[in-house]
Write an enzyme that holds these catalytic residues in place. Sequence first.
Site, mmCIF file in Angstrom:
data_model
loop_
_atom_site.group_PDB
_atom_site.id
_atom_site.type_symbol
_atom_site.label_atom_id
_atom_site.label_comp_id
_atom_site.label_asym_id
_atom_site.label_seq_id
_atom_site.Cartn_x
_atom_site.Cartn_y
_atom_site.Cartn_z
ATOM 1 C CG HIS A 61 -1.579 1.420 1.351
ATOM 2 N ND1 HIS A 61 -2.734 1.691 0.511
ATOM 3 C CD2 HIS A 61 -1.730 2.313 2.336
ATOM 4 C CE1 HIS A 61 -3.460 2.555 0.906
ATOM 5 N NE2 HIS A 61 -2.600 3.267 1.828
ATOM 6 C CB CYS A 175 -3.509 3.003 -2.700
ATOM 7 S SG CYS A 175 -2.558 1.594 -2.821
#
Length: 302
Positions: A61, A175
Amino acid sequence: HRRFDFRPKTDPYCQARYTFCPTGSAIPLMKEEDVIEVYRLQAPVWEFKYGDLLGHLKIMHDAVGFKSSLTGKNYTMEWYELFQLGNCTFPHLRPGMDAPFWCNQGAACFYEGIDDAHWKANGTLVLVTTISGTMFNEMAQWVKYDNETGIYYETWTVQASPDKNSTVWFDSYECSKFILRTYQKLADLGAVFRKIQTNYTSIILFSGEPIYLGNETSIFGPQGNKTLAAAIRDFYNPFKPHQSVREFFVDLFKIIDRVILNHQFYLFYNLEYWFLPMKSPYLKIIYEEVPLPVGSKASSGI
């Protein structure tokens, strides 16, 4: 990826297991003369739940951190799913509703502080550039626009083959793509990035040329295609929230069977359905370098 005029209201049926952006705040207005450090942040997905497990698979992430030299305050900015990843990737099949029901939105989250331990433990916290308060404020305006118009999360990248220059049929929108857009915006505003290697995760499906099927109304509406509607519902059936480990594995084999043996995948992208004629190697998780950006020609004089 298509831009939309506004963000639709979320349906009460869509419930998040973890609250989206619980400590989020408005992006502050920085003093023009401020000097702000920009940090690249990366850690394994769901680290709070599984530790470094997904780090070994390189499922990461990404976020971006800022530090104001005038106030000494740190900030984190990231982009992620409102209702967790499963809901963005697969729909719910609800009783009495013909069409699969999607709980899919992604959005930016901005909050004060950088959790140093989280990003450093199994990931990355590294300075990539320094910007002025003016550039930060212009970026904040852009984030508002980007957030209001780029609303749907897209897990999959779909391309023709694993070759470097292979045709990309569909690009993911998640993301890391937000972080790359943010860096590019800063570069266009005049930020100069350090020369460091930056890698990102992509989940890629491999497919022949996708076949356009239609939208929710044209497939599932009163004049819709009943056979196609049933095939799409049938395809998504195994991906439901699972009751037991045994059922999960039964469903997992159904999915593998469908995607690999039948070469089939139904993709929902920008509110439209596509059929993907899947081909070997079917699916790959890659962690590859995407260089930090260089500003556009127009802004090089700034």
